[in-house]
Design a protein around this motif. Sequence first.
Motif, PDB file in Angstrom:
ATOM      1  N   THR A  46       0.835  -1.190   0.000  1.00 17.89           N
ATOM      2  CA  THR A  46       0.000   0.000   0.000  1.00 17.89           C
ATOM      3  C   THR A  46       0.871   1.241   0.000  1.00 17.89           C
ATOM      4  OG1 THR A  46      -0.090  -0.123   2.415  1.00 17.89           O
ATOM      5  CG2 THR A  46      -1.866  -1.184   1.187  1.00 17.89           C
ATOM      6  N   MET A  47       0.273   2.374  -0.325  1.00 14.01           N
ATOM      7  CA  MET A  47       1.025   3.615  -0.355  1.00 14.01           C
ATOM      8  C   MET A  47       1.408   4.036   1.057  1.00 14.01           C
ATOM      9  SD  MET A  47       1.185   4.170  -3.523  1.00 14.01           S
ATOM     10  CE  MET A  47       1.952   5.763  -3.404  1.00 14.01           C
ATOM     11  N   HIS A  48       2.682   4.381   1.221  1.00 16.92           N
ATOM     12  CA  HIS A  48       3.154   4.810   2.535  1.00 16.92           C
ATOM     13  C   HIS A  48       4.337   5.748   2.336  1.00 16.92           C
ATOM     14  CE1 HIS A  48       3.661   4.656   6.849  1.00 16.92           C
ATOM     15  NE2 HIS A  48       4.950   4.437   6.675  1.00 16.92           N
ATOM     16  N   ARG A 125      10.890   2.377  -8.582  1.00 15.29           N
ATOM     17  CA  ARG A 125      10.353   2.078  -7.248  1.00 15.29           C
ATOM     18  C   ARG A 125       9.044   1.297  -7.446  1.00 15.29           C
ATOM     19  NH1 ARG A 125      11.439   8.049  -4.449  1.00 15.29           N
ATOM     20  NH2 ARG A 125      13.666   8.107  -4.938  1.00 15.29           N
ATOM     21  N   MET A 126       9.205   0.015  -7.777  1.00 17.64           N
ATOM     22  CA  MET A 126       8.081  -0.766  -8.273  1.00 17.64           C
ATOM     23  C   MET A 126       6.971  -0.936  -7.243  1.00 17.64           C
ATOM     24  SD  MET A 126       9.830  -3.751 -10.562  1.00 17.64           S
ATOM     25  CE  MET A 126      10.665  -4.436  -9.150  1.00 17.64           C
ATOM     26  N   SER A 127       7.349  -1.099  -5.962  1.00 13.41           N
ATOM     27  CA  SER A 127       6.328  -1.392  -4.961  1.00 13.41           C
ATOM     28  C   SER A 127       5.313  -0.265  -4.828  1.00 13.41           C
ATOM     29  CB  SER A 127       6.987  -1.657  -3.604  1.00 13.41           C
ATOM     30  OG  SER A 127       7.704  -0.522  -3.173  1.00 13.41           O
ATOM     31  N   GLN A 128       5.747   0.979  -5.072  1.00 12.57           N
ATOM     32  CA  GLN A 128       4.841   2.117  -4.987  1.00 12.57           C
ATOM     33  C   GLN A 128       4.352   2.576  -6.354  1.00 12.57           C
ATOM     34  OE1 GLN A 128       6.944   5.111  -2.712  1.00 12.57           O
ATOM     35  NE2 GLN A 128       6.178   4.288  -0.790  1.00 12.57           N
ATOM     36  N   ALA A 129       5.118   2.301  -7.404  1.00 15.59           N
ATOM     37  CA  ALA A 129       4.737   2.788  -8.730  1.00 15.59           C
ATOM     38  C   ALA A 129       3.448   2.151  -9.216  1.00 15.59           C
ATOM     39  CB  ALA A 129       5.869   2.521  -9.721  1.00 15.59           C
ATOM     40  N   TYR A 135      -3.993   4.876  -7.595  1.00  7.93           N
ATOM     41  CA  TYR A 135      -4.424   5.637  -6.422  1.00  7.93           C
ATOM     42  C   TYR A 135      -4.493   7.124  -6.736  1.00  7.93           C
ATOM     43  CZ  TYR A 135      -4.839   6.897  -1.500  1.00  7.93           C
ATOM     44  OH  TYR A 135      -5.288   7.381  -0.294  1.00  7.93           O
ATOM     45  N   ILE A 136      -3.497   7.653  -7.422  1.00 10.55           N
ATOM     46  CA  ILE A 136      -3.480   9.080  -7.746  1.00 10.55           C
ATOM     47  C   ILE A 136      -4.600   9.414  -8.725  1.00 10.55           C
ATOM     48  CG2 ILE A 136      -2.130  10.893  -8.877  1.00 10.55           C
ATOM     49  CD1 ILE A 136       0.364   9.631  -7.698  1.00 10.55           C
ATOM     50  N   VAL A 139      -7.719   9.789  -6.722  1.00  9.42           N
ATOM     51  CA  VAL A 139      -7.732  11.034  -5.950  1.00  9.42           C
ATOM     52  C   VAL A 139      -8.088  12.215  -6.846  1.00  9.42           C
ATOM     53  CG1 VAL A 139      -6.295  12.647  -4.650  1.00  9.42           C
ATOM     54  CG2 VAL A 139      -6.147  10.196  -4.182  1.00  9.42           C
ATOM     55  N   VAL A 140      -7.439  12.308  -8.006  1.00  7.75           N
ATOM     56  CA  VAL A 140      -7.677  13.442  -8.903  1.00  7.75           C
ATOM     57  C   VAL A 140      -9.115  13.421  -9.422  1.00  7.75           C
ATOM     58  CG1 VAL A 140      -7.019  14.478 -11.108  1.00  7.75           C
ATOM     59  CG2 VAL A 140      -5.254  13.618  -9.558  1.00  7.75           C
ATOM     60  N   MET A 141      -9.589  12.272  -9.876  1.00  3.24           N
ATOM     61  CA  MET A 141     -10.941  12.188 -10.405  1.00  3.24           C
ATOM     62  C   MET A 141     -11.984  12.431  -9.319  1.00  3.24           C
ATOM     63  SD  MET A 141     -10.601  11.836 -13.567  1.00  3.24           S
ATOM     64  CE  MET A 141     -12.364  11.664 -13.875  1.00  3.24           C
ATOM     65  N   GLY A 142     -11.709  11.990  -8.093  1.00  5.13           N
ATOM     66  CA  GLY A 142     -12.636  12.244  -6.996  1.00  5.13           C
ATOM     67  C   GLY A 142     -12.774  13.716  -6.681  1.00  5.13           C
TER      68      GLY A 142
END
Length: 374
Positions: A46-48, A125-129, A135-136, A139-142
């Motif tokens: 997950t994002m952290h 940075r594959m785990s977050q990419a 996820y981003i 967020v933007v569309m929301g």
Amino acid sequence: MRKLKNILRLGRKELWSLVRDPVMLILIVYVFTLSIYSAATALPETMHNATIAIVDDDRSALSGRIASAFYPPEFVRPQLINQVEMDAGMDRGDYTFTLHIPSSFQRDVLAGRNPEVQLNIDATRMSQAFTGNGYIQQVVMGEVNEFVQRYRASTQLPVELEMRSRFNPTLEKSWFGGVAEIITSVAMLSIILTGAALIREREHGTIEHLLVMPVTPGEIMISKIWSMGLVVLIATYVSLNVVIRGMLQVPIEGSVPLFLCGVVLCLFAMTSMGIYMATVARSMPQFGLLFMLTMIPMNLLSGGRTPRESMPQFVQDLMQLAPTTHFVELGQAILFRGAGLETVWKPFLALFVIGSVLFVLSLRRFRKTIAQMA
């Protein structure tokens, strides 16, 4: 009774041999403590604390809402930079994500046009990419949809999708990673301890001493299985309470005694496999290579790391023959979902059948090896 006494005495000898082997003791402690904790807490899916920078050429209310939507713990506070600093920052590795909001973005959105927002991702940075991309976008569309609804005073639809995560509501990777790692540790240590015990006797010459004693190959094999299995079983129970429940604060939903019964069946199968591998290998280096060739595919394809449903059907069918597949299934069902025996009896039965077959094959191979040495 004489055979039972021989098995108990030979097993006690194995325990004393293990106590006198500091390397093995350190390995057991490491695998069931530090290894489980580090595997559960490292490289979160997950994002952290992901680093993000925003190039805001619009300077509008909407772009400000988007910039303020990224906050800890998923992201660090976004840095507002200009377009010149964006590429340089990505090259230096300062940012994992850079979001470029063009000028006239809010005006185009309200006018019903389709403006584009550029998202640059450091894919090294594959785990977050992989996770951060979707996820981003959410967020933007929301933020855009909510801003448009408020600006136009439109009401929301009467039906909404309410998402709830069962068994791990906060999506903590450490909850899943810790339990998955302890399941892997049980399978790994059971093979290593039994195989090393047999090879150690062969290298030290003590196997010849056993051949002149009134004991059978079956008694020798069973003694190694119960003694090394007991060590792994105790280490599993301690790790489950100290590391999983204590240090990682993972709630255990199901019955721990039922899970330990599954551990016993897994130990029965894996220790038999360890003895078979030890009879094939002629030295500890060969045993180590054989262990890697066997354990790594079993670990990756058992379903503990990757869902089995995403694998090819041939691999799914083939892995039904591996004891780790059924151990992962019953372990996750009991510890995560609180399943009872009426739910997990099939993997219990499969482990018993696989363990019995491996035991018979290992006993035949062990008897053949003993006969060649005699």
